[in-house]
Design a protein around this motif. Structure first.
Motif, PDB file in Angstrom:
ATOM      1  N   ALA A  22     -52.500 -21.559  18.813  1.00  0.00           N
ATOM      2  CA  ALA A  22     -53.041 -22.826  18.344  1.00  0.00           C
ATOM      3  C   ALA A  22     -54.454 -22.590  19.067  1.00  0.00           C
ATOM      4  CB  ALA A  22     -52.140 -23.890  18.814  1.00  0.00           C
ATOM      5  N   ALA A  23     -55.627 -23.148  18.441  1.00  0.00           N
ATOM      6  CA  ALA A  23     -56.863 -23.572  18.994  1.00  0.00           C
ATOM      7  C   ALA A  23     -56.863 -24.848  19.521  1.00  0.00           C
ATOM      8  CB  ALA A  23     -57.951 -23.419  17.897  1.00  0.00           C
ATOM      9  N   GLU A  24     -56.122 -24.766  20.932  1.00  0.00           N
ATOM     10  CA  GLU A  24     -55.888 -26.305  21.549  1.00  0.00           C
ATOM     11  C   GLU A  24     -56.099 -25.751  23.220  1.00  0.00           C
ATOM     12  OE1 GLU A  24     -54.921 -29.832  22.261  1.00  0.00           O
ATOM     13  OE2 GLU A  24     -55.048 -29.050  20.283  1.00  0.00           O
ATOM     14  N   LYS A  25     -56.709 -26.988  23.549  1.00  0.00           N
ATOM     15  CA  LYS A  25     -56.747 -27.055  25.299  1.00  0.00           C
ATOM     16  C   LYS A  25     -55.442 -27.292  25.635  1.00  0.00           C
ATOM     17  CE  LYS A  25     -61.605 -26.739  25.726  1.00  0.00           C
ATOM     18  NZ  LYS A  25     -61.821 -25.584  26.164  1.00  0.00           N
ATOM     19  N   ARG A  26     -55.106 -26.919  26.880  1.00  0.00           N
ATOM     20  CA  ARG A  26     -53.939 -27.048  27.576  1.00  0.00           C
ATOM     21  C   ARG A  26     -53.771 -28.521  27.760  1.00  0.00           C
ATOM     22  NH1 ARG A  26     -50.706 -23.922  29.599  1.00  0.00           N
ATOM     23  NH2 ARG A  26     -51.887 -22.226  29.700  1.00  0.00           N
ATOM     24  N   GLY A  27     -54.947 -29.350  28.012  1.00  0.00           N
ATOM     25  CA  GLY A  27     -54.858 -30.764  28.433  1.00  0.00           C
ATOM     26  C   GLY A  27     -55.488 -31.469  27.018  1.00  0.00           C
ATOM     27  N   GLY A  28     -55.426 -30.936  25.698  1.00  0.00           N
ATOM     28  CA  GLY A  28     -56.207 -31.423  24.633  1.00  0.00           C
ATOM     29  C   GLY A  28     -55.031 -32.377  23.930  1.00  0.00           C
ATOM     30  N   LEU A  29     -55.473 -32.812  22.935  1.00  0.00           N
ATOM     31  CA  LEU A  29     -54.923 -33.926  22.155  1.00  0.00           C
ATOM     32  C   LEU A  29     -53.345 -33.552  21.712  1.00  0.00           C
ATOM     33  CD1 LEU A  29     -55.390 -36.589  20.639  1.00  0.00           C
ATOM     34  CD2 LEU A  29     -55.835 -35.323  18.675  1.00  0.00           C
ATOM     35  N   PHE A  30     -53.080 -32.548  21.334  1.00  0.00           N
ATOM     36  CA  PHE A  30     -51.885 -31.825  20.934  1.00  0.00           C
ATOM     37  C   PHE A  30     -50.862 -31.988  22.120  1.00  0.00           C
ATOM     38  CE2 PHE A  30     -49.424 -27.762  20.362  1.00  0.00           C
ATOM     39  CZ  PHE A  30     -48.516 -28.301  19.476  1.00  0.00           C
ATOM     40  N   LYS A  31     -51.356 -31.888  23.161  1.00  0.00           N
ATOM     41  CA  LYS A  31     -50.357 -31.822  24.526  1.00  0.00           C
ATOM     42  C   LYS A  31     -49.305 -30.956  24.423  1.00  0.00           C
ATOM     43  CE  LYS A  31     -52.043 -36.005  26.455  1.00  0.00           C
ATOM     44  NZ  LYS A  31     -53.296 -35.814  26.313  1.00  0.00           N
ATOM     45  N   PRO A  32     -49.673 -29.550  24.311  1.00  0.00           N
ATOM     46  CA  PRO A  32     -48.828 -28.611  24.151  1.00  0.00           C
ATOM     47  C   PRO A  32     -47.621 -28.289  25.260  1.00  0.00           C
ATOM     48  CG  PRO A  32     -50.783 -27.664  24.607  1.00  0.00           C
ATOM     49  CD  PRO A  32     -51.121 -29.157  24.519  1.00  0.00           C
ATOM     50  N   GLU A  33     -47.838 -28.624  26.335  1.00  0.00           N
ATOM     51  CA  GLU A  33     -46.670 -28.597  27.220  1.00  0.00           C
ATOM     52  C   GLU A  33     -45.676 -29.581  27.304  1.00  0.00           C
ATOM     53  OE1 GLU A  33     -49.149 -28.485  31.005  1.00  0.00           O
ATOM     54  OE2 GLU A  33     -48.954 -26.254  31.034  1.00  0.00           O
ATOM     55  N   GLN A  34     -46.190 -30.587  26.833  1.00  0.00           N
ATOM     56  CA  GLN A  34     -45.326 -31.781  26.596  1.00  0.00           C
ATOM     57  C   GLN A  34     -44.330 -31.453  25.386  1.00  0.00           C
ATOM     58  OE1 GLN A  34     -47.003 -35.598  26.606  1.00  0.00           O
ATOM     59  NE2 GLN A  34     -45.228 -36.671  25.360  1.00  0.00           N
ATOM     60  N   TYR A  35     -45.060 -31.076  24.068  1.00  0.00           N
ATOM     61  CA  TYR A  35     -44.510 -30.895  22.785  1.00  0.00           C
ATOM     62  C   TYR A  35     -43.299 -29.583  23.104  1.00  0.00           C
ATOM     63  CZ  TYR A  35     -43.892 -29.593  18.117  1.00  0.00           C
ATOM     64  OH  TYR A  35     -43.296 -29.209  16.893  1.00  0.00           O
ATOM     65  N   PHE A  36     -43.723 -28.671  23.915  1.00  0.00           N
ATOM     66  CA  PHE A  36     -42.730 -27.755  23.795  1.00  0.00           C
ATOM     67  C   PHE A  36     -41.432 -28.121  24.670  1.00  0.00           C
ATOM     68  CE2 PHE A  36     -46.441 -24.729  22.961  1.00  0.00           C
ATOM     69  CZ  PHE A  36     -46.119 -24.634  21.775  1.00  0.00           C
ATOM     70  N   VAL A  37     -41.641 -28.972  25.757  1.00  0.00           N
ATOM     71  CA  VAL A  37     -40.548 -29.503  26.326  1.00  0.00           C
ATOM     72  C   VAL A  37     -39.378 -30.106  25.336  1.00  0.00           C
ATOM     73  CG1 VAL A  37     -39.884 -31.080  28.021  1.00  0.00           C
ATOM     74  CG2 VAL A  37     -41.492 -29.451  28.798  1.00  0.00           C
ATOM     75  N   GLU A  38     -40.237 -31.021  24.471  1.00  0.00           N
ATOM     76  CA  GLU A  38     -39.487 -31.901  23.595  1.00  0.00           C
ATOM     77  C   GLU A  38     -38.994 -31.122  22.488  1.00  0.00           C
ATOM     78  OE1 GLU A  38     -42.144 -35.106  22.851  1.00  0.00           O
ATOM     79  OE2 GLU A  38     -42.136 -35.614  24.910  1.00  0.00           O
ATOM     80  N   HIS A  39     -39.769 -30.171  21.886  1.00  0.00           N
ATOM     81  CA  HIS A  39     -39.464 -29.118  20.906  1.00  0.00           C
ATOM     82  C   HIS A  39     -39.649 -27.890  21.261  1.00  0.00           C
ATOM     83  CE1 HIS A  39     -41.574 -33.099  19.544  1.00  0.00           C
ATOM     84  NE2 HIS A  39     -40.413 -32.940  18.464  1.00  0.00           N
ATOM     85  N   PRO A  40     -38.464 -27.222  21.705  1.00  0.00           N
ATOM     86  CA  PRO A  40     -38.544 -25.692  22.210  1.00  0.00           C
ATOM     87  C   PRO A  40     -38.418 -25.043  20.984  1.00  0.00           C
ATOM     88  CG  PRO A  40     -36.707 -26.873  23.131  1.00  0.00           C
ATOM     89  CD  PRO A  40     -37.167 -27.991  22.326  1.00  0.00           C
ATOM     90  N   ILE A  41     -39.071 -23.779  21.232  1.00  0.00           N
ATOM     91  CA  ILE A  41     -39.290 -22.720  19.984  1.00  0.00           C
ATOM     92  C   ILE A  41     -38.700 -21.427  20.426  1.00  0.00           C
ATOM     93  CG2 ILE A  41     -41.232 -24.151  18.799  1.00  0.00           C
ATOM     94  CD1 ILE A  41     -43.162 -21.755  20.119  1.00  0.00           C
ATOM     95  N   SER A  42     -38.414 -20.457  19.665  1.00  0.00           N
ATOM     96  CA  SER A  42     -37.901 -19.400  19.925  1.00  0.00           C
ATOM     97  C   SER A  42     -39.149 -17.983  19.969  1.00  0.00           C
ATOM     98  CB  SER A  42     -36.870 -18.925  18.963  1.00  0.00           C
ATOM     99  OG  SER A  42     -36.003 -19.914  18.748  1.00  0.00           O
ATOM    100  N   PHE A  43     -40.055 -18.501  19.594  1.00  0.00           N
ATOM    101  CA  PHE A  43     -41.169 -17.492  19.578  1.00  0.00           C
ATOM    102  C   PHE A  43     -42.133 -17.459  20.537  1.00  0.00           C
ATOM    103  CE2 PHE A  43     -39.418 -18.317  15.365  1.00  0.00           C
ATOM    104  CZ  PHE A  43     -38.722 -17.169  15.180  1.00  0.00           C
TER     105      PHE A  43
END
Length: 114
Positions: A22-43
């Motif tokens: 993902a072309a995304e900053k760690r603290g960007g709009l997508f909020k990846p760290e928060q997203y992965f806590v709420e939606h774990p992925i296997s890959f």
């Protein structure tokens, strides 16, 4: 990403592994760290914070009506010998290659290559 979770066993059976980028900053709009806590992925997942990976693969999207400084959705099927078997680049942020089409490409890879 969610489209692949239900098919992870099919992908494994086909001899495939998957990496998200993902072309995304760690603290960007997508909020990846928060997203992965709420939606774990296997890959595995790569945050392409400086956009170097997406630029290298030619899917960086500087400006569009539905995108700004991110990547076009893209799928690359690469066999174990590093031969690209298929490239799909979405026309907009909602355009994704169907999982069944990816599985079909995987089925065409000769067994001796896997």
């Amino acid at each position: 990403m969610a489209q692949f979770e239900p098919t992870k066993q099919q992908l494994k059976t086909a001899g495939a592994s998957l990496v998200y980028v993902a072309a995304e900053k760690r603290g960007g709009l997508f909020k990846p760290e928060q997203y992965f806590v709420e939606h774990p992925i296997s890959f595995p997942f790569l945050l392409d914070e400086d956009r170097s990976v997406t630029k290298t693969y030619g899917v960086y999207h500087r400006l569009g009506r539905d995108a700004f400084n991110i990547a076009r959705p893209a799928t690359f099927v690469v066999d174990p010998k590093q031969t690209i078997r298929m490239i799909y680049v979405g026309l907009d942020q909602r355009d994704r290659m169907p999982v069944e089409a990816i599985l079909e490409v995987l089925r065409t890879i000769p067994k001796e290559t896997k």
